[in-house]
Scaffold this motif. Structure first.
Motif, PDB file in Angstrom:
ATOM      1  N   GLU A 248      61.422   7.018 -41.146  1.00  0.00           N
ATOM      2  CA  GLU A 248      60.260   6.738 -40.304  1.00  0.00           C
ATOM      3  C   GLU A 248      60.481   5.493 -39.474  1.00  0.00           C
ATOM      4  O   GLU A 248      61.306   4.648 -39.799  1.00  0.00           O
ATOM      5  CB  GLU A 248      58.975   6.655 -41.120  1.00  0.00           C
ATOM      6  CG  GLU A 248      58.796   5.442 -41.974  1.00  0.00           C
ATOM      7  CD  GLU A 248      57.434   5.476 -42.674  1.00  0.00           C
ATOM      8  OE1 GLU A 248      56.540   4.732 -42.236  1.00  0.00           O
ATOM      9  OE2 GLU A 248      57.292   6.235 -43.634  1.00  0.00           O
TER      10      GLU A 248
ATOM     11  N   VAL B  31      58.134   3.029 -36.252  1.00  0.00           N
ATOM     12  CA  VAL B  31      56.963   2.843 -35.395  1.00  0.00           C
ATOM     13  C   VAL B  31      57.489   2.550 -34.000  1.00  0.00           C
ATOM     14  O   VAL B  31      58.260   1.615 -33.802  1.00  0.00           O
ATOM     15  CB  VAL B  31      56.052   1.705 -35.909  1.00  0.00           C
ATOM     16  CG1 VAL B  31      54.907   1.458 -34.935  1.00  0.00           C
ATOM     17  CG2 VAL B  31      55.517   2.035 -37.296  1.00  0.00           C
TER      18      VAL B  31
ATOM     19  N   ARG C 147      56.525   2.444 -29.668  1.00  0.00           N
ATOM     20  CA  ARG C 147      55.399   2.178 -28.769  1.00  0.00           C
ATOM     21  C   ARG C 147      55.243   3.187 -27.632  1.00  0.00           C
ATOM     22  O   ARG C 147      54.491   2.937 -26.714  1.00  0.00           O
ATOM     23  CB  ARG C 147      55.530   0.767 -28.202  1.00  0.00           C
ATOM     24  CG  ARG C 147      55.333  -0.312 -29.252  1.00  0.00           C
ATOM     25  CD  ARG C 147      55.358  -1.696 -28.649  1.00  0.00           C
ATOM     26  NE  ARG C 147      56.663  -2.082 -28.161  1.00  0.00           N
ATOM     27  CZ  ARG C 147      57.581  -2.716 -28.882  1.00  0.00           C
ATOM     28  NH1 ARG C 147      57.338  -3.026 -30.121  1.00  0.00           N
ATOM     29  NH2 ARG C 147      58.735  -3.038 -28.347  1.00  0.00           N
TER      30      ARG C 147
ATOM     31  N   SER D 114      51.676   9.774 -35.772  1.00  0.00           N
ATOM     32  CA  SER D 114      50.296   9.323 -35.971  1.00  0.00           C
ATOM     33  C   SER D 114      50.154   7.946 -35.334  1.00  0.00           C
ATOM     34  O   SER D 114      51.082   7.134 -35.364  1.00  0.00           O
ATOM     35  CB  SER D 114      49.936   9.284 -37.458  1.00  0.00           C
ATOM     36  OG  SER D 114      50.822   8.448 -38.169  1.00  0.00           O
ATOM     37  N   GLU D 115      49.003   7.726 -34.744  1.00  0.00           N
ATOM     38  CA  GLU D 115      48.747   6.454 -34.073  1.00  0.00           C
ATOM     39  C   GLU D 115      48.401   5.371 -35.090  1.00  0.00           C
ATOM     40  O   GLU D 115      47.664   5.617 -36.044  1.00  0.00           O
ATOM     41  CB  GLU D 115      47.611   6.608 -33.071  1.00  0.00           C
ATOM     42  CG  GLU D 115      47.946   7.532 -31.909  1.00  0.00           C
ATOM     43  CD  GLU D 115      49.162   7.080 -31.115  1.00  0.00           C
ATOM     44  OE1 GLU D 115      49.348   5.868 -30.908  1.00  0.00           O
ATOM     45  OE2 GLU D 115      49.927   7.956 -30.680  1.00  0.00           O
ATOM     46  N   THR D 116      48.956   4.182 -34.887  1.00  0.00           N
ATOM     47  CA  THR D 116      48.651   3.011 -35.709  1.00  0.00           C
ATOM     48  C   THR D 116      48.357   1.859 -34.747  1.00  0.00           C
ATOM     49  O   THR D 116      48.674   1.953 -33.560  1.00  0.00           O
ATOM     50  CB  THR D 116      49.835   2.625 -36.623  1.00  0.00           C
ATOM     51  OG1 THR D 116      50.872   2.056 -35.821  1.00  0.00           O
ATOM     52  CG2 THR D 116      50.371   3.816 -37.403  1.00  0.00           C
ATOM     53  N   PRO D 117      47.812   0.760 -35.238  1.00  0.00           N
ATOM     54  CA  PRO D 117      47.581  -0.389 -34.355  1.00  0.00           C
ATOM     55  C   PRO D 117      48.867  -0.951 -33.734  1.00  0.00           C
ATOM     56  O   PRO D 117      48.845  -1.533 -32.661  1.00  0.00           O
ATOM     57  CB  PRO D 117      46.930  -1.423 -35.273  1.00  0.00           C
ATOM     58  CG  PRO D 117      46.326  -0.630 -36.376  1.00  0.00           C
ATOM     59  CD  PRO D 117      47.232   0.558 -36.565  1.00  0.00           C
ATOM     60  N   ASP D 118      50.007  -0.725 -34.396  1.00  0.00           N
ATOM     61  CA  ASP D 118      51.283  -1.256 -33.911  1.00  0.00           C
ATOM     62  C   ASP D 118      52.058  -0.301 -33.016  1.00  0.00           C
ATOM     63  O   ASP D 118      53.102  -0.661 -32.497  1.00  0.00           O
ATOM     64  CB  ASP D 118      52.164  -1.638 -35.102  1.00  0.00           C
ATOM     65  CG  ASP D 118      51.534  -2.722 -35.946  1.00  0.00           C
ATOM     66  OD1 ASP D 118      50.867  -3.609 -35.375  1.00  0.00           O
ATOM     67  OD2 ASP D 118      51.693  -2.676 -37.182  1.00  0.00           O
TER      68      ASP D 118
ATOM     69  N   THR E  45      53.119   4.159 -32.435  1.00  0.00           N
ATOM     70  CA  THR E  45      53.112   5.514 -32.994  1.00  0.00           C
ATOM     71  C   THR E  45      54.070   5.570 -34.173  1.00  0.00           C
ATOM     72  O   THR E  45      55.260   5.299 -34.030  1.00  0.00           O
ATOM     73  CB  THR E  45      53.528   6.541 -31.926  1.00  0.00           C
ATOM     74  OG1 THR E  45      52.635   6.421 -30.816  1.00  0.00           O
ATOM     75  CG2 THR E  45      53.465   7.953 -32.477  1.00  0.00           C
ATOM     76  N   ARG E  46      53.546   5.942 -35.319  1.00  0.00           N
ATOM     77  CA  ARG E  46      54.364   6.113 -36.527  1.00  0.00           C
ATOM     78  C   ARG E  46      54.986   7.506 -36.463  1.00  0.00           C
ATOM     79  O   ARG E  46      54.293   8.503 -36.284  1.00  0.00           O
ATOM     80  CB  ARG E  46      53.500   5.976 -37.772  1.00  0.00           C
ATOM     81  CG  ARG E  46      54.261   6.157 -39.048  1.00  0.00           C
ATOM     82  CD  ARG E  46      53.320   5.900 -40.245  1.00  0.00           C
ATOM     83  NE  ARG E  46      54.004   6.105 -41.488  1.00  0.00           N
ATOM     84  CZ  ARG E  46      53.728   7.095 -42.325  1.00  0.00           C
ATOM     85  NH1 ARG E  46      52.753   7.948 -42.065  1.00  0.00           N
ATOM     86  NH2 ARG E  46      54.408   7.216 -43.447  1.00  0.00           N
TER      87      ARG E  46
END
Length: 149
Positions: free
Chosen positions: A7, A9, A11, A96-100, A102-103
């Motif tokens: 995985e 993250v 942007r 999936s969207e995260t505050p940091d 896209t995961r």
């Protein structure tokens, strides 16, 4: 069966989907992909055929069906000669969207048939886990370096 999960993250969510569904580009991150023989897109379904290597060992060309839906990409091998006697595989990408950013969770599963299973699975199990994790590091680096250009 052996499985690798990685995985990252990233942007750039739309760039992720475009990147992982373009084998010529994606093989920069996934070093298992060899020569791309065919890629036919029909809306959200893609049929692909490519050569490849597992732990440096060349294998038969494989055919895949790729389905893109929302924030996921699913793929599975299509039994063709000669790969239908060696292995099948499946996997995908879940975003999936995260505050940091896209995961991205990427899974690859290989199912070897006897007699290959008895040698291939022990030989490839830990390598595949490490390779998929490395693939996600390369995906992140490639996509985020493109956004800085």
């Amino acid at each position: 069966m052996i499985e690798g999960i990685g995985e990252a993250v990233v942007r750039r969510p739309q760039a992720i989907l475009d990147f992982v569904t373009d084998l010529e580009q994606y093989k920069l991150a996934d070093h298992k992909i060899g020569r791309v023989h065919e890629c036919v897109r029909d809306d959200d379904r893609i049929l692909m055929r490519h050569g490849g290597r597992l732990r440096g060992i060349p294998g038969p060309a494989v055919s895949l069906e790729v389905v893109v839906g929302g924030l996921s990409v699913r793929y599975r091998s299509i039994p063709t000669f000669p790969s239908r006697y060696v292995l099948t595989f499946d996997g995908g990408f879940e975003l999936s969207e995260t505050p940091d950013g896209t995961r991205v969770v990427h899974t690859e599963r290989f199912h070897f048939f006897a007699p290959w299973r008895f040698v291939a699975e022990p030989y490839l199990r830990s390598w595949l886990a490490a390779d998929v994790a490395g693939e996600m590091v390369r995906l992140k680096q490639l996509l985020e370096s493109e956004s800085s250009r």
